[in-house]
Design an enzyme around this catalytic site. Structure first.
Site, PDB file in Angstrom:
ATOM      1  N   ASP A  38      12.062   1.455   4.068  1.00  0.00           N
ATOM      2  CA  ASP A  38      12.353   0.225   3.316  1.00  0.00           C
ATOM      3  C   ASP A  38      13.629   0.396   2.493  1.00  0.00           C
ATOM      4  OD1 ASP A  38      11.996  -2.332   2.379  1.00  0.00           O
ATOM      5  OD2 ASP A  38      10.484  -1.792   0.889  1.00  0.00           O
ATOM      6  N   ASN A  86       8.022  -9.371  10.057  1.00  0.00           N
ATOM      7  CA  ASN A  86       9.496  -9.390  10.171  1.00  0.00           C
ATOM      8  C   ASN A  86      10.020 -10.467  11.131  1.00  0.00           C
ATOM      9  OD1 ASN A  86       9.922  -5.780   9.809  1.00  0.00           O
ATOM     10  ND2 ASN A  86       9.917  -7.376   8.253  1.00  0.00           N
TER      11      ASN A  86
HETATM   12  C1  FPP Z   1      13.204  -2.580   5.714  1.00  0.00           C
HETATM   13  O1  FPP Z   1      14.331  -2.815   4.920  1.00  0.00           O
HETATM   14  C2  FPP Z   1      13.602  -2.186   7.041  1.00  0.00           C
HETATM   15  C3  FPP Z   1      13.350  -2.915   8.160  1.00  0.00           C
HETATM   16  C4  FPP Z   1      12.617  -4.187   8.159  1.00  0.00           C
HETATM   17  C5  FPP Z   1      13.812  -2.478   9.480  1.00  0.00           C
HETATM   18  C6  FPP Z   1      13.898  -1.015   9.694  1.00  0.00           C
HETATM   19  C7  FPP Z   1      14.949  -0.775  10.701  1.00  0.00           C
HETATM   20  C8  FPP Z   1      15.773   0.282  10.751  1.00  0.00           C
HETATM   21  C9  FPP Z   1      15.630   1.416   9.860  1.00  0.00           C
HETATM   22  C10 FPP Z   1      16.897   0.360  11.735  1.00  0.00           C
HETATM   23  C11 FPP Z   1      16.551   0.194  13.169  1.00  0.00           C
HETATM   24  C12 FPP Z   1      15.406   1.013  13.622  1.00  0.00           C
HETATM   25  C13 FPP Z   1      15.456   1.960  14.572  1.00  0.00           C
HETATM   26  C14 FPP Z   1      14.222   2.676  14.980  1.00  0.00           C
HETATM   27  C15 FPP Z   1      16.691   2.361  15.245  1.00  0.00           C
HETATM   28  P1  FPP Z   1      14.516  -4.256   4.285  1.00  0.00           P
HETATM   29  O2  FPP Z   1      15.415  -5.027   5.165  1.00  0.00           O
HETATM   30  O3  FPP Z   1      13.185  -4.901   4.045  1.00  0.00           O
HETATM   31  O4  FPP Z   1      15.189  -3.870   2.928  1.00  0.00           O
HETATM   32  P2  FPP Z   1      15.048  -4.632   1.538  1.00  0.00           P
HETATM   33  O5  FPP Z   1      13.610  -4.588   1.148  1.00  0.00           O
HETATM   34  O6  FPP Z   1      15.920  -3.841   0.634  1.00  0.00           O
HETATM   35  O7  FPP Z   1      15.558  -6.025   1.761  1.00  0.00           O
END
Ligand code: FPP
Length: 258
Positions: A38, A86
């Site tokens: 996250d 998501n």
């Molecule tokens: C949460 O951060 C992260 C995600 C919803 C996606 C995770 C994806 C990756 C780490 C990259 C792609 C994955 C792979 C396996 C190559 P957020 O967007 O919710 O962050 P925030 O809470 O700060 O807005």
């Protein structure tokens, strides 16, 4: 929690970049590490970048952490890469995440083969775009005989949806007379989850400081040791992972017993 310790019988080799890797007890490593990645959005926002750049950097961290786990000898690593919730993000962000996933799967295939890593996936895979499904199938097929480490991507994953699917499968078998409802037990339930044949996580890490489980592995984390770090996922690194493993080895796990 009690923090006395039984430490350091057999050391892992250290590398110059990680001071405390040598302090880990190789006999007390977690078999299964699960991570809620996250903070990509906040990482980008802090730098006045768009969220997608945060996901790109997050994807680099995925590579680093997979490599580190393989180096340390973690047998199972599960990463929460995309939740059922998501799908409600803006279309452009969902598309960017799918493109990143495809890129990751294509670029990492050879490294997974080289390092004896098997790719697995849990979640509602049928909801993913066909290009992502194809890349997944290719990499999973190519790596299916690898046995040093399993990298499990949770994609379009939700813990409640997993439980609903499990109940439907078990109820169906009961209706067909293939199982006796009275014989349903925890083992049978675990055998009908997406994670069948995978041990429950010993450790659950969540980056970015939120104190939430966010519908991740609801059944499987019953006795996981939880670590919440304020570090945003793109900034999470090998040293911090090693520190968490070190802390884990200092915890006493009682599984409800005294
Ligand atoms: C949460 O951060 C992260 C995600 C919803 C996606 C995770 C994806 C990756 C780490 C990259 C792609 C994955 C792979 C396996 C190559 P957020 O967007 O919710 O962050 P925030 O809470 O700060 O807005």
């Amino acid at each position: 929690m009690n923090a006395t310790k039984k430490k350091r019988k057999k050391s892992l080799n250290s590398s110059p970049s990680s001071a405390s890797l040598s302090e880990l007890d190789a006999t007390q490593l977690p078999a299964h590490l699960a991570i809620i990645m996250d903070g990509n959005g906040r990482w980008a926002k802090k730098r006045l970048l768009n969220r997608i750049m945060g996901h790109e950097r997050g994807s680099d961290t995925v590579r680093t952490i997979v490599r580190t786990c393989r180096e340390i000898g973690i047998r199972y690593l599960t990463l929460y890469a995309f939740s059922t919730e998501n799908w409600q993000r803006p279309k452009t962000e969902v598309e960017a995440l799918m493109t990143l996933l495809k890129k990751f799967l294509k670029s990492e295939k050879s490294e997974m083969l080289q390092n004896d890593i098997r790719l697995r996936v849990i979640g509602q895979i049928h909801r993913l775009p066909s290009g992502v499904r194809k890349a997944l199938e290719e990499t999973m097929t190519a790596t299916r005989d690898n046995s040093s480490m399993d990298l499990i991507l949770a994609l379009s994953y939700g813990g409640r949806a997993e439980i609903v699917d499990m109940v439907q499968a078990v109820a169906d078998k009961a209706r067909q007379g293939r199982i006796d409802p009275q014989a349903i037990n925890a083992e049978m339930i675990a055998d009908h989850l997406y994670t069948r044949e995978i041990p429950d996580p010993d450790i659950l890490i969540r980056t970015s400081g939120e104190m939430r489980i966010s519908n991740f592995l609801l059944w499987q984390i019953a006795y996981s040791e939880i670590f919440i770090t304020p570090t945003l996922w793109p900034d999470f690194n090998k040293d911090e992972l090693v520190q968490i493993l070190n802390d884990f080895q200092g915890r006493e796990r009682r599984f409800g017993k005294v």
